[in-house]
Design an enzyme around this catalytic site. Structure first.
Site, PDB file in Angstrom:
ATOM      1  N   ALA A  12       6.028 -20.697 -31.272  1.00 34.81           N
ATOM      2  CA  ALA A  12       4.550 -19.867 -31.828  1.00 34.81           C
ATOM      3  C   ALA A  12       4.541 -18.839 -30.968  1.00 34.81           C
ATOM      4  O   ALA A  12       4.059 -19.544 -29.893  1.00 34.81           O
ATOM      5  CB  ALA A  12       3.955 -21.017 -32.199  1.00 34.81           C
ATOM      6  N   ASP A  13       4.110 -17.397 -31.282  1.00 30.47           N
ATOM      7  CA  ASP A  13       3.764 -16.803 -30.012  1.00 30.47           C
ATOM      8  C   ASP A  13       2.415 -16.069 -31.374  1.00 30.47           C
ATOM      9  O   ASP A  13       3.433 -15.068 -32.142  1.00 30.47           O
ATOM     10  CB  ASP A  13       4.967 -15.634 -30.190  1.00 30.47           C
ATOM     11  CG  ASP A  13       4.416 -14.804 -28.929  1.00 30.47           C
ATOM     12  OD1 ASP A  13       3.499 -14.770 -28.396  1.00 30.47           O
ATOM     13  OD2 ASP A  13       5.093 -13.983 -28.559  1.00 30.47           O
ATOM     14  N   TRP A  14       1.413 -16.106 -30.411  1.00 31.19           N
ATOM     15  CA  TRP A  14      -0.106 -15.167 -31.209  1.00 31.19           C
ATOM     16  C   TRP A  14       0.045 -13.703 -30.263  1.00 31.19           C
ATOM     17  O   TRP A  14       0.221 -13.749 -29.531  1.00 31.19           O
ATOM     18  CB  TRP A  14      -0.800 -15.764 -30.993  1.00 31.19           C
ATOM     19  CG  TRP A  14      -1.418 -17.074 -32.085  1.00 31.19           C
ATOM     20  CD1 TRP A  14      -1.859 -17.523 -32.738  1.00 31.19           C
ATOM     21  CD2 TRP A  14      -1.495 -18.502 -31.089  1.00 31.19           C
ATOM     22  NE1 TRP A  14      -1.952 -19.288 -32.993  1.00 31.19           N
ATOM     23  CE2 TRP A  14      -1.598 -19.066 -32.293  1.00 31.19           C
ATOM     24  CE3 TRP A  14       0.481 -18.896 -30.035  1.00 31.19           C
ATOM     25  CZ2 TRP A  14      -1.113 -20.678 -32.258  1.00 31.19           C
ATOM     26  CZ3 TRP A  14       0.453 -20.957 -29.768  1.00 31.19           C
ATOM     27  CH2 TRP A  14      -0.360 -20.969 -31.410  1.00 31.19           C
ATOM     28  N   TYR A  74       7.809 -18.430 -34.834  1.00 32.03           N
ATOM     29  CA  TYR A  74       7.069 -17.961 -35.008  1.00 32.03           C
ATOM     30  C   TYR A  74       6.651 -16.414 -34.673  1.00 32.03           C
ATOM     31  O   TYR A  74       5.660 -16.645 -33.479  1.00 32.03           O
ATOM     32  CB  TYR A  74       6.134 -18.631 -36.815  1.00 32.03           C
ATOM     33  CG  TYR A  74       6.374 -19.743 -37.497  1.00 32.03           C
ATOM     34  CD1 TYR A  74       6.601 -19.379 -38.866  1.00 32.03           C
ATOM     35  CD2 TYR A  74       7.037 -20.752 -36.934  1.00 32.03           C
ATOM     36  CE1 TYR A  74       7.053 -20.207 -39.225  1.00 32.03           C
ATOM     37  CE2 TYR A  74       7.709 -21.621 -38.242  1.00 32.03           C
ATOM     38  CZ  TYR A  74       7.237 -21.205 -38.851  1.00 32.03           C
ATOM     39  OH  TYR A  74       8.177 -21.467 -40.240  1.00 32.03           O
ATOM     40  N   LEU A  76       2.081 -14.684 -35.222  1.00 28.77           N
ATOM     41  CA  LEU A  76       1.379 -14.938 -35.529  1.00 28.77           C
ATOM     42  C   LEU A  76       0.368 -13.911 -35.368  1.00 28.77           C
ATOM     43  O   LEU A  76      -0.309 -13.908 -34.026  1.00 28.77           O
ATOM     44  CB  LEU A  76       0.605 -16.564 -35.181  1.00 28.77           C
ATOM     45  CG  LEU A  76       2.046 -17.865 -35.317  1.00 28.77           C
ATOM     46  CD1 LEU A  76       0.593 -18.875 -34.879  1.00 28.77           C
ATOM     47  CD2 LEU A  76       1.907 -18.177 -37.327  1.00 28.77           C
TER      48      LEU A  76
END
Length: 79
Positions: A12-14, A74, A76
């Site tokens: 997951a990477d914002w 993902y 985000l």
């Protein structure tokens, strides 16, 4: 961030990247996010992160198999 869900590892990477015309929620449509990801090479970044995760898991898990253990990534978008 790496997380485990149903025995699959995910990345997951914002992102705080601004998308032009961010006046409303609709600015973050699927097509605009896809265009933003292309413009910033986020798919390549996801591939690099996936290779790094692959190499790590391959070195620490005796029974490691890509299709069996890696679920994907993902991105985000944070407004």
């Amino acid at each position: 961030m790496i997380f485990l869900h149903d025995n699959l590892y995910y990345i997951a990477d914002w992102k705080t990247t601004t998308i032009k015309g961010q006046e409303s929620f609709s600015t973050y449509s699927t097509q605009r996010i896809e265009n933003n990801m292309i413009d910033h090479n986020y798919h390549l970044q996801g591939l690099i992160y996936t290779v790094a995760l692959y190499l790590y898991l391959d070195s620490v898990k005796d029974d490691f198999e890509y299709d069996k253990h890696i679920g994907g990534y993902y991105y985000l978008y944070v407004r």
